[in-house]
Design a protein around this motif. Structure first.
Motif, PDB file in Angstrom:
ATOM      1  N   ALA A 248       0.865  -1.179   0.000  1.00  0.00           N
ATOM      2  CA  ALA A 248       0.000   0.000   0.000  1.00  0.00           C
ATOM      3  C   ALA A 248       0.899   1.226   0.000  1.00  0.00           C
ATOM      4  O   ALA A 248       1.893   1.273   0.731  1.00  0.00           O
ATOM      5  N   SER A 249       0.553   2.220  -0.817  1.00  0.00           N
ATOM      6  CA  SER A 249       1.462   3.355  -0.949  1.00  0.00           C
ATOM      7  C   SER A 249       0.726   4.652  -1.219  1.00  0.00           C
ATOM      8  O   SER A 249      -0.423   4.674  -1.673  1.00  0.00           O
ATOM      9  N   THR A 250       1.440   5.734  -0.940  1.00  0.00           N
ATOM     10  CA  THR A 250       1.010   7.080  -1.295  1.00  0.00           C
ATOM     11  C   THR A 250       2.267   7.924  -1.458  1.00  0.00           C
ATOM     12  O   THR A 250       3.385   7.448  -1.221  1.00  0.00           O
ATOM     13  N   LEU A 251       2.119   9.169  -1.878  1.00  0.00           N
ATOM     14  CA  LEU A 251       3.272  10.055  -1.975  1.00  0.00           C
ATOM     15  C   LEU A 251       3.836  10.344  -0.586  1.00  0.00           C
ATOM     16  O   LEU A 251       3.087  10.436   0.388  1.00  0.00           O
ATOM     17  N   GLY A 252       5.152  10.511  -0.513  1.00  0.00           N
ATOM     18  CA  GLY A 252       5.785  10.771   0.768  1.00  0.00           C
ATOM     19  C   GLY A 252       5.220  11.986   1.477  1.00  0.00           C
ATOM     20  O   GLY A 252       5.069  11.996   2.699  1.00  0.00           O
ATOM     21  N   MET A 253       4.875  13.022   0.717  1.00  0.00           N
ATOM     22  CA  MET A 253       4.350  14.245   1.319  1.00  0.00           C
ATOM     23  C   MET A 253       2.969  14.038   1.940  1.00  0.00           C
ATOM     24  O   MET A 253       2.507  14.863   2.720  1.00  0.00           O
ATOM     25  N   GLN A 254       2.299  12.935   1.598  1.00  0.00           N
ATOM     26  CA  GLN A 254       0.968  12.652   2.130  1.00  0.00           C
ATOM     27  C   GLN A 254       0.986  11.572   3.210  1.00  0.00           C
ATOM     28  O   GLN A 254      -0.069  11.180   3.708  1.00  0.00           O
ATOM     29  N   TRP A 255       2.171  11.081   3.556  1.00  0.00           N
ATOM     30  CA  TRP A 255       2.246   9.929   4.444  1.00  0.00           C
ATOM     31  C   TRP A 255       1.664  10.199   5.830  1.00  0.00           C
ATOM     32  O   TRP A 255       0.988   9.350   6.406  1.00  0.00           O
ATOM     33  N   ASP A 256       1.923  11.367   6.387  1.00  0.00           N
ATOM     34  CA  ASP A 256       1.413  11.661   7.726  1.00  0.00           C
ATOM     35  C   ASP A 256      -0.106  11.592   7.779  1.00  0.00           C
ATOM     36  O   ASP A 256      -0.683  11.206   8.796  1.00  0.00           O
ATOM     37  N   GLU A 257      -0.769  11.962   6.679  1.00  0.00           N
ATOM     38  CA  GLU A 257      -2.225  11.939   6.647  1.00  0.00           C
ATOM     39  C   GLU A 257      -2.774  10.553   6.325  1.00  0.00           C
ATOM     40  O   GLU A 257      -3.731  10.093   6.942  1.00  0.00           O
ATOM     41  N   MET A 258      -2.180   9.883   5.333  1.00  0.00           N
ATOM     42  CA  MET A 258      -2.745   8.635   4.832  1.00  0.00           C
ATOM     43  C   MET A 258      -2.014   7.380   5.300  1.00  0.00           C
ATOM     44  O   MET A 258      -2.570   6.286   5.255  1.00  0.00           O
ATOM     45  N   GLY A 259      -0.780   7.532   5.737  1.00  0.00           N
ATOM     46  CA  GLY A 259       0.012   6.375   6.133  1.00  0.00           C
ATOM     47  C   GLY A 259      -0.636   5.474   7.173  1.00  0.00           C
ATOM     48  O   GLY A 259      -0.637   4.248   7.020  1.00  0.00           O
ATOM     49  N   PRO A 260      -1.204   6.020   8.254  1.00  0.00           N
ATOM     50  CA  PRO A 260      -1.798   5.150   9.276  1.00  0.00           C
ATOM     51  C   PRO A 260      -2.903   4.243   8.746  1.00  0.00           C
ATOM     52  O   PRO A 260      -3.049   3.112   9.201  1.00  0.00           O
ATOM     53  N   PHE A 261      -3.681   4.717   7.776  1.00  0.00           N
ATOM     54  CA  PHE A 261      -4.753   3.894   7.222  1.00  0.00           C
ATOM     55  C   PHE A 261      -4.191   2.797   6.316  1.00  0.00           C
ATOM     56  O   PHE A 261      -4.712   1.677   6.281  1.00  0.00           O
ATOM     57  N   LEU A 262      -3.135   3.116   5.580  1.00  0.00           N
ATOM     58  CA  LEU A 262      -2.489   2.107   4.743  1.00  0.00           C
ATOM     59  C   LEU A 262      -1.814   1.045   5.605  1.00  0.00           C
ATOM     60  O   LEU A 262      -1.824  -0.148   5.279  1.00  0.00           O
ATOM     61  N   GLU A 263      -1.222   1.463   6.707  1.00  0.00           N
ATOM     62  CA  GLU A 263      -0.610   0.519   7.638  1.00  0.00           C
ATOM     63  C   GLU A 263      -1.644  -0.471   8.167  1.00  0.00           C
ATOM     64  O   GLU A 263      -1.377  -1.670   8.316  1.00  0.00           O
ATOM     65  N   LYS A 264      -2.824   0.044   8.449  1.00  0.00           N
ATOM     66  CA  LYS A 264      -3.883  -0.812   8.974  1.00  0.00           C
ATOM     67  C   LYS A 264      -4.317  -1.841   7.928  1.00  0.00           C
ATOM     68  O   LYS A 264      -4.596  -3.001   8.255  1.00  0.00           O
ATOM     69  N   SER A 265      -4.369  -1.429   6.668  1.00  0.00           N
ATOM     70  CA  SER A 265      -4.719  -2.363   5.597  1.00  0.00           C
ATOM     71  C   SER A 265      -3.686  -3.480   5.487  1.00  0.00           C
ATOM     72  O   SER A 265      -4.029  -4.665   5.399  1.00  0.00           O
ATOM     73  N   VAL A 266      -2.417  -3.109   5.496  1.00  0.00           N
ATOM     74  CA  VAL A 266      -1.349  -4.098   5.371  1.00  0.00           C
ATOM     75  C   VAL A 266      -1.336  -5.043   6.568  1.00  0.00           C
ATOM     76  O   VAL A 266      -1.131  -6.255   6.428  1.00  0.00           O
ATOM     77  N   ALA A 267      -1.570  -4.508   7.763  1.00  0.00           N
ATOM     78  CA  ALA A 267      -1.580  -5.346   8.966  1.00  0.00           C
ATOM     79  C   ALA A 267      -2.724  -6.353   8.952  1.00  0.00           C
ATOM     80  O   ALA A 267      -2.650  -7.390   9.604  1.00  0.00           O
ATOM     81  N   SER A 268      -3.790  -6.065   8.202  1.00  0.00           N
ATOM     82  CA  SER A 268      -4.953  -6.962   8.175  1.00  0.00           C
ATOM     83  C   SER A 268      -4.802  -8.093   7.165  1.00  0.00           C
ATOM     84  O   SER A 268      -5.596  -9.039   7.166  1.00  0.00           O
ATOM     85  N   PHE A 269      -3.819  -8.016   6.297  1.00  0.00           N
ATOM     86  CA  PHE A 269      -3.649  -9.005   5.225  1.00  0.00           C
ATOM     87  C   PHE A 269      -3.313 -10.378   5.793  1.00  0.00           C
ATOM     88  O   PHE A 269      -2.429 -10.520   6.638  1.00  0.00           O
ATOM     89  N   HIS A 270      -4.025 -11.403   5.343  1.00  0.00           N
ATOM     90  CA  HIS A 270      -3.659 -12.770   5.701  1.00  0.00           C
ATOM     91  C   HIS A 270      -4.234 -13.758   4.691  1.00  0.00           C
ATOM     92  O   HIS A 270      -5.223 -13.478   4.012  1.00  0.00           O
ATOM     93  N   LEU A 271      -3.579 -14.894   4.578  1.00  0.00           N
ATOM     94  CA  LEU A 271      -4.018 -15.952   3.678  1.00  0.00           C
ATOM     95  C   LEU A 271      -5.182 -16.705   4.302  1.00  0.00           C
ATOM     96  O   LEU A 271      -5.275 -16.839   5.523  1.00  0.00           O
ATOM     97  N   LEU A 272      -6.069 -17.201   3.436  1.00  0.00           N
ATOM     98  CA  LEU A 272      -7.253 -17.929   3.877  1.00  0.00           C
ATOM     99  C   LEU A 272      -7.146 -19.407   3.500  1.00  0.00           C
ATOM    100  O   LEU A 272      -6.450 -19.755   2.535  1.00  0.00           O
TER     101      LEU A 272
END
Length: 289
Positions: A248-272
């Protein structure tokens, strides 16, 4: 692409480690749609903050000319976020992605740019066609990308077949070495990125490798700043000799705003656990539909 300078002063942001259990338990209201399930859920817990391809450059250029309605940086950490759950039954994995910040009346504007498809027919990320995108969603207005790729390990970095011996940095190098649309060597592809953090966690007894990295972007007509880059967070798991990765990615200048939500998406990823719709990557490699 422009080589990321080691001397460039960049933020070292470490993404969340252990949100997976609470995230998965919050999923509800699921429906099946074309072998992919979409579920909605809401999370009221605070979010802790602990490239390569042509489509990235398109988003990169568009974002420079758009006025983005992001929430202010100081309000993100404790912000309630409404999440939706995506399930790909063809490749047997799931993850959450942000949909809305109710208190800010902010809506994410996702488009499913690549619907789930089997590995043999998925779009390759490099000329050797080892790493392929099996699904992707994009928010062009807010310059966000969430994609899932599948590919075999690169034996240059992961020499052992025993995944319990792999470390997160080597897994990151394995994935990133195959993630380039340019006809360059694996070492040149790796040089396009700078890994900030890498660590391993166990999920249901299986190792998941998490890593955070930056990709330096070439200036465009719409954005001439010399230090523009994309900020990525990613997670990788292994099954049947293949690496399943979400980034999950965004521009570096937007990381403070959007980074926490992308982190949450990545942390939720798992195989079924595979269902009857599951297609392993090695099945029918000649099939392109």
């Amino acid at each position: 692409m422009v080589l990321l300078s080691p001397s460039l002063s960049l933020p070292r942001l470490h993404f969340i480690r252990n949100h997976r259990g609470s995230i998965v338990q919050g999923q509800k209201n699921c429906r099946l749609n074309n072998k992919a399930k979409v579920c909605s859920c809401a999370s009221s817990k605070p979010i802790q903050q602990n490239g390569f391809c042509r489509r990235d450059l398109v988003l990169f250029g568009l974002s420079s000319s758009l006025s983005l309605g992001f929430p202010t940086p100081g309000s993100v950490a404790g912000e309630d976020v409404k999440m939706a759950s995506f399930v790909d039954e063809i490749n047997a994995y799931t993850y959450l992605y942000p949909m809305e910040l109710p208190s800010k009346k902010f809506l994410f504007k996702w488009v499913e740019s690549r619907k789930p498809e089997r590995y043999s027919s998925a779009a390759p990320l490099s000329p050797n066609a080892r790493l392929r995108i099996v699904s992707e969603r994009v928010d062009i207005i807010d310059n966000l990308i969430i994609s899932v790729t599948i590919g075999p390990p690169n034996v240059q970095f992961l020499k052992s077949k025993d995944k319990s011996t792999w470390n997160a940095k080597d897994v990151a190098d394995s994935v990133l070495s195959d993630k380039s649309a340019l006809r360059v060597t694996s070492s040149q592809r790796m040089a396009e990125s700078s890994v900030l953090d890498a660590h391993t966690s166990k999920v249901d007894g299986e190792p998941y490798w998490f890593y955070e990295y930056l990709v330096r972007k070439s200036p465009t007509n719409l954005g001439q700043e010399p230090n523009l880059y994309r900020h990525y967070v990613a997670s990788t798991a292994e099954r049947e000799g293949y690496l399943y990765s979400i980034s999950a990615s965004t521009l570096g200048m937007q990381w403070d705003e959007m980074g926490p939500f992308l982190e949450k998406s990545v942390a939720s990823f798992h195989l079924l656990p595979p269902t009857d719709d599951y297609v392993p990557p090695y099945k029918d490699p000649w099939r392109f539909w």
